[in-house]
Design a protein around this motif. Structure first.
Motif, mmCIF file in Angstrom:
data_model
loop_
_atom_site.group_PDB
_atom_site.id
_atom_site.type_symbol
_atom_site.label_atom_id
_atom_site.label_comp_id
_atom_site.label_asym_id
_atom_site.label_seq_id
_atom_site.Cartn_x
_atom_site.Cartn_y
_atom_site.Cartn_z
ATOM 1 N N TYR A 25 0.807 -1.210 0.000
ATOM 2 C CA TYR A 25 0.000 0.000 0.000
ATOM 3 C C TYR A 25 0.847 1.272 0.000
ATOM 4 O O TYR A 25 0.345 2.348 0.301
ATOM 5 C CB TYR A 25 -0.933 0.004 1.221
ATOM 6 N N GLU A 26 2.121 1.150 -0.348
ATOM 7 C CA GLU A 26 3.003 2.316 -0.302
ATOM 8 C C GLU A 26 2.507 3.453 -1.188
ATOM 9 O O GLU A 26 2.520 4.624 -0.793
ATOM 10 C CB GLU A 26 4.427 1.925 -0.695
ATOM 11 N N HIS A 27 2.066 3.113 -2.416
ATOM 12 C CA HIS A 27 1.558 4.154 -3.313
ATOM 13 C C HIS A 27 0.310 4.804 -2.726
ATOM 14 O O HIS A 27 0.147 6.033 -2.780
ATOM 15 C CB HIS A 27 1.240 3.567 -4.689
ATOM 16 N N SER A 30 1.093 7.234 -0.047
ATOM 17 C CA SER A 30 1.553 8.501 -0.627
ATOM 18 C C SER A 30 0.372 9.363 -1.059
ATOM 19 O O SER A 30 0.380 10.582 -0.870
ATOM 20 C CB SER A 30 2.468 8.223 -1.829
ATOM 21 N N GLU A 31 -0.639 8.717 -1.641
ATOM 22 C CA GLU A 31 -1.856 9.440 -2.037
ATOM 23 C C GLU A 31 -2.552 10.032 -0.808
ATOM 24 O O GLU A 31 -3.028 11.157 -0.826
ATOM 25 C CB GLU A 31 -2.803 8.497 -2.768
#
Length: 252
Positions: A25-27, A30-31
């Motif tokens: 869930y890193e992206h 970031s969101e």
């Protein structure tokens, strides 16, 4: 142990609790951080425990909140989360005290929060808020309640009318925001399951507070509809979604 405030100056180097340690869930995290940063210009505040734990509160003026409520001059709690070994430590009350004192200092009339009639994933348990003085001021089936802690009773907060009258498209429709990394991270997996069952599947990302405040789903972080009927706010796993969709198709 103390709390720290996440601000625009430290958000890139500090964790924000959500999806803590979940590499997939890193992206999405970031969101979420980008969304939080933009909201901070509108009065959003984020406090968390000063360690790697899911203990935090996120709140902002209700006029700026991404939910379909009417609560002028109230503070709205987006999320209050105290998990695992940190439960029953008094942290939740301490975080609420930050919110209440902030609301009073800003000259507001009270605090509002959306809860469930009983324990549901991603929703606060209303019994805790009732215990500290919140009262139910509005509710929408099947299980949403709007609770308020009020010290100046000028206006009674309420849900907006459209959440009680909505009818939508055929198949699965999911409304979502980037407020929760889990919501963003799971959508494509759900899409594949629906396509395999030949069920129309549509996602609608809510991108402004105006769209959120006029949306048909109360929990704008994630709202799943089937043939225009609200089904769940739960950010559902692929396996659970598969079973749910099979059940819905069987019912016709």
């Amino acid at each position: 142990m103390g709390f720290i405030q996440i601000t625009k100056s430290n958000i890139e180097t500090e964790h924000i609790c959500c999806a803590l340690g979940a590499k997939q869930y890193e992206h999405a995290v970031s969101e979420k951080k980008k969304w939080l940063t933009e909201r901070m210009d509108e009065g959003l505040v984020f406090y968390r425990l000063d360690e790697r734990a899911k203990v935090f509160i996120e709140y902002l003026p209700a006029e700026m909140a991404w939910v379909p409520i009417e609560a002028p001059n109230y503070m709205y709690i987006n999320c209050l989360w105290v998990s695992g070994r940190h439960k029953n430590t008094g942290y939740a009350k301490q975080l609420l005290d930050y919110c209440r004192n902030d609301a009073i200092n800003r000259g507001m009339d009270g605090i509002v929060h959306i809860v469930g009639k009983k324990k549901y994933p991603y929703l606060s348990d209303g019994r805790f808020f009732e215990h500290i003085g919140f009262e139910i001021v509005d509710q929408v089936e099947p299980y949403f309640q709007l609770m308020a802690l009020t010290w100046n009773k000028h206006v009674v907060p309420s849900f907006k009318k459209q959440v009680k009258t909505f009818s939508g498209d055929e198949g699965i429709t999911i409304y979502y925001t980037v407020q929760c990394p889990f919501a963003v991270g799971i959508l494509e997996e759900l899409r594949k399951i629906a396509e395999n069952k030949n069920v129309p599947f549509k996602t609608i990302r809510i991108t402004t507070k105006e769209k959120a405040q006029n949306s048909p789903t109360i929990w704008t972080t994630f709202g799943l509809f089937y043939n225009g009927k609200f089904i769940t706010h739960e950010i559902i796993s692929p396996n659970k979604f598969d079973k749910l969709l099979t059940k819905l198709l069987t019912q016709g």
